[in-house]
Motif scaffolding. Structure first.
Motif, mmCIF file in Angstrom:
data_model
loop_
_atom_site.group_PDB
_atom_site.id
_atom_site.type_symbol
_atom_site.label_atom_id
_atom_site.label_comp_id
_atom_site.label_asym_id
_atom_site.label_seq_id
_atom_site.Cartn_x
_atom_site.Cartn_y
_atom_site.Cartn_z
ATOM 1 N N LYS A 116 0.816 -1.223 0.000
ATOM 2 C CA LYS A 116 0.000 0.000 0.000
ATOM 3 C C LYS A 116 0.849 1.273 0.000
ATOM 4 N N GLY A 117 2.153 1.109 -0.042
ATOM 5 C CA GLY A 117 3.029 2.268 -0.125
ATOM 6 C C GLY A 117 3.253 2.986 1.181
ATOM 7 N N LEU A 118 2.962 2.324 2.297
ATOM 8 C CA LEU A 118 3.162 2.949 3.604
ATOM 9 C C LEU A 118 4.606 2.824 4.080
ATOM 10 N N ILE A 119 5.233 1.761 3.722
ATOM 11 C CA ILE A 119 6.636 1.527 4.048
ATOM 12 C C ILE A 119 7.284 0.916 2.810
ATOM 13 N N SER A 120 8.597 0.847 2.833
ATOM 14 C CA SER A 120 9.258 0.181 1.720
ATOM 15 C C SER A 120 10.514 -0.511 2.211
ATOM 16 N N SER A 121 10.989 -1.394 1.399
ATOM 17 C CA SER A 121 12.178 -2.172 1.746
ATOM 18 C C SER A 121 13.211 -2.018 0.642
ATOM 19 N N VAL A 122 14.376 -2.550 0.917
ATOM 20 C CA VAL A 122 15.384 -2.691 -0.131
ATOM 21 C C VAL A 122 15.614 -4.187 -0.316
ATOM 22 N N ARG A 123 16.221 -4.526 -1.423
ATOM 23 C CA ARG A 123 16.463 -5.936 -1.719
ATOM 24 C C ARG A 123 17.946 -6.267 -1.561
ATOM 25 N N THR A 124 18.190 -7.421 -1.011
ATOM 26 C CA THR A 124 19.560 -7.899 -0.926
ATOM 27 C C THR A 124 19.961 -8.457 -2.286
ATOM 28 N N GLU A 125 21.217 -8.810 -2.398
ATOM 29 C CA GLU A 125 21.668 -9.428 -3.655
ATOM 30 C C GLU A 125 20.913 -10.725 -3.908
ATOM 31 N N GLY A 126 20.471 -11.362 -2.829
ATOM 32 C CA GLY A 126 19.696 -12.594 -2.960
ATOM 33 C C GLY A 126 18.208 -12.336 -3.132
ATOM 34 N N ASN A 127 17.846 -11.077 -3.363
ATOM 35 C CA ASN A 127 16.463 -10.650 -3.600
ATOM 36 C C ASN A 127 15.569 -10.802 -2.371
ATOM 37 N N GLN A 128 16.180 -10.736 -1.194
ATOM 38 C CA GLN A 128 15.369 -10.755 0.023
ATOM 39 C C GLN A 128 15.122 -9.320 0.481
ATOM 40 N N ARG A 129 13.943 -9.102 1.051
ATOM 41 C CA ARG A 129 13.603 -7.760 1.526
ATOM 42 C C ARG A 129 14.309 -7.469 2.838
ATOM 43 N N ARG A 130 14.724 -6.202 2.960
ATOM 44 C CA ARG A 130 15.300 -5.738 4.219
ATOM 45 C C ARG A 130 14.692 -4.381 4.556
#
Ligand code: FES
Length: 153
Positions: A35-49
């Motif tokens: 819903k665009g309330l928060i966001s994450s970044v992706r690791t090289e392994g494509n996991q959210r952080r």
């Protein structure tokens, strides 16, 4: 996205950790992100952080939801602040004050509806002329779809 993780953030959290520390389900974290309330970044392994500052955002979102503030309004309110910034106590105070006004307005509407419903209890007339909760001639329908009687000023 309303809140993005600032570049250079360290100690990013997995979804499981941020869910546990914020006291919400993993699915809720994903929902807030969708819903665009928060966001994450992706690791090289494509996991959210997730940045730890988001714990405060999640707490604020939960409080706002408990008071009945729609997610879209919460998102717009959070967008006022720099993405990924640590929300201050003063900023939270501002948000809470605004949402208190909103809550007061809804309480007033519901109180009026309750009082009008009091007139209906034991009456049963459902009269277009007498019942305050009827919608004479569907006059409110001209104002648009939905529960117009709830949206009266
Ligand atoms: S049913 Fe009679 S006043 Fe509402």
């Amino acid at each position: 996205m309303a809140q993005e993780i600032a570049e250079g953030s360290t100690a990013l959290l997995s979804v499981g950790v941020i869910a546990r520390r914020s006291g919400v389900a993993v699915s809720t974290i994903h929902f807030y992100e969708s819903k665009g309330l928060i966001s994450s970044v992706r690791t090289e392994g494509n996991q959210r952080r997730y940045a730890p500052v988001l714990l405060r955002y999640i707490a604020i979102i939960k409080v706002a939801q408990r008071t009945g503030i729609p997610l879209e309004e919460i998102r717009e309110a959070l967008r006022r602040y720099p993405p990924g910034s640590k929300l201050t106590a003063g900023q939270w105070k501002t948000l809470a004050s605004e949402w208190r006004v909103d809550l007061d307005q809804r309480i007033q509407k519901l109180t009026r509806l309750r009082d009008e419903l009091d007139q209906c209890i034991g009456c049963g007339c459902l009269s277009l002329e007498e019942c305050p909760l009827r919608n004479p001639g569907d006059a409110l329908g001209a104002k648009g779809p939905g529960a117009q009687i709830l949206n009266r000023p």
